[in-house]
Write an enzyme that holds these catalytic residues in place. Structure first.
Site, PDB file in Angstrom:
ATOM      1  N   HIS A  20       0.814  -1.220   0.000  1.00 16.50           N
ATOM      2  CA  HIS A  20       0.000   0.000   0.000  1.00 16.50           C
ATOM      3  C   HIS A  20       0.850   1.275   0.000  1.00 16.50           C
ATOM      4  CE1 HIS A  20      -3.650  -2.223   0.410  1.00 16.50           C
ATOM      5  NE2 HIS A  20      -3.373  -2.672   1.613  1.00 16.50           N
ATOM      6  N   ASP A  32      -4.627 -12.833   3.568  1.00 13.52           N
ATOM      7  CA  ASP A  32      -5.855 -12.381   4.218  1.00 13.52           C
ATOM      8  C   ASP A  32      -7.101 -12.609   3.371  1.00 13.52           C
ATOM      9  OD1 ASP A  32      -4.763 -10.530   2.494  1.00 13.52           O
ATOM     10  OD2 ASP A  32      -4.828  -8.851   3.901  1.00 13.52           O
TER      11      ASP A  32
END
Length: 312
Positions: free
Chosen positions: A131, A249
């Site tokens: 990110h 995830d």
């Protein structure tokens, strides 16, 4: 096959506070599971990942951003208090060292694989990186480890084409921001739609394939995406090395997303990527840990991924 394992104790010292999902326990869970199952014994261990140099970071990040981040780290070192860089991301007095070790591990793993000392590598590192944009830290990330390593392979080691594969449940917006328009890089990913960072549905450039999927998407649907969308592009591109943003995830047990993958899906995806790497990249893969916050699912999924890389 020889698989290198990179990590460093400093990566466990970065701590964003009680209850934060991106915690030091993530690396402990992976390490404990690898030891308990014997997987640790078959890996070429490098537990002394080096510190990334300024020129390494500059392959992916703007100079003003690196300076501002250094100022934040210096302030934290002086006060000893957490400093928030966005609503989800904070630096403690050990964060700078951890982040530099994480980026340094990715670069060192790239060199090791390119030098033929291992066929592939897995970096058990934190903070994660995908990110982190060219000019901003966000989403638990400070330096974009995979983008830094990919640019190192291109700009320093002289490769002409590399691929970045991102299977985290969240879109790798930082990686996209850094490599958009760089025709030497092909990025392919899937991610849960309408989930942080709430972008990626429209790619920033033609050198990437972003595939948003609805919540509760399970393994069979993801395998179709890989088989019929990712693989044809990767085959056509013929990467000389593959970098993986390995977020776990999207597992059905992970509460930060709402997808339904299981260990067998990560095993299958890794095997398909390894096939491409063997055909076009001399088997060269460097995989870096991104997300994965249910500790049991994270450890089992990382092990499934690494077992394929190691051929065990």
């Amino acid at each position: 096959m020889t698989t290198a394992f990179f990590s460093h104790a400093d990566c466990r010292r970065h701590d964003m506070g009680p209850g934060h999902p991106e915690s030091p326990a993530r690396l402990a869970a992976i390490e404990d599971h690898f030891l308990a199952t014997g997987l640790a014994d078959v890996l070429l261990r490098h537990d002394d990942a080096p510190i990334a140099r300024q020129q390494d970071l500059a392959h992916a990040h703007a100079g003003n951003y690196l300076s501002e981040l250094d100022e934040t780290f210096a302030r934290v070192a002086e006060t000893g208090e957490l400093a928030s860089v966005d609503p989800d991301t904070a630096a403690c007095r050990f964060t700078r060292q951890a982040a530099l070790r994480a980026a340094g591990a990715a670069v060192a793993a790239t060199d090791l694989v390119l030098d033929g000392q291992a066929e592939n590598a897995f970096c058990a590192i934190r903070p994660p990186g995908h990110h982190a944009t060219r000019e901003a830290a966000m989403g638990f990330c400070f330096y974009n480890n995979v983008a830094i390593a990919a640019r190192h392979a291109l700009d320093v080691r002289g490769l002409q084409r590399v691929a970045i594969v991102d299977f985290d449940v969240h879109h790798g917006n930082g990686t996209e921001d850094i490599i958009a328009g760089d025709e030497r890089v092909l990025m392919v990913s899937f991610f849960q739609d309408q989930l942080y960072p709430f972008c990626g549905n429209v790619p920033m450039a033609d050198n990437m394939l972003n595939v948003p999927v609805p919540a509760y998407t399970k393994g069979p649907e993801v395998r179709e995406i890989v088989e019929y969308q990712w693989l044809p592009l990767l085959e056509k591109f013929r990467p000389e090395m593959i970098f993986v943003s390995a977020g776990f995830d999207a597992h059905r047990d992970d509460d930060l997303g709402r997808m339904g993958l299981v260990e067998a899906d990560y095993e299958w995806i890794t095997a398909r990527l390894l096939d491409v790497a063997k055909r076009h990249a001399q088997g060269r893969i460097v995989s870096c840990l991104e997300g994965g916050y249910n500790l049991g699912a994270l450890a089992r999924s990382a092990a499934a991924h690494v077992r394929v890389l190691a051929g065990v």
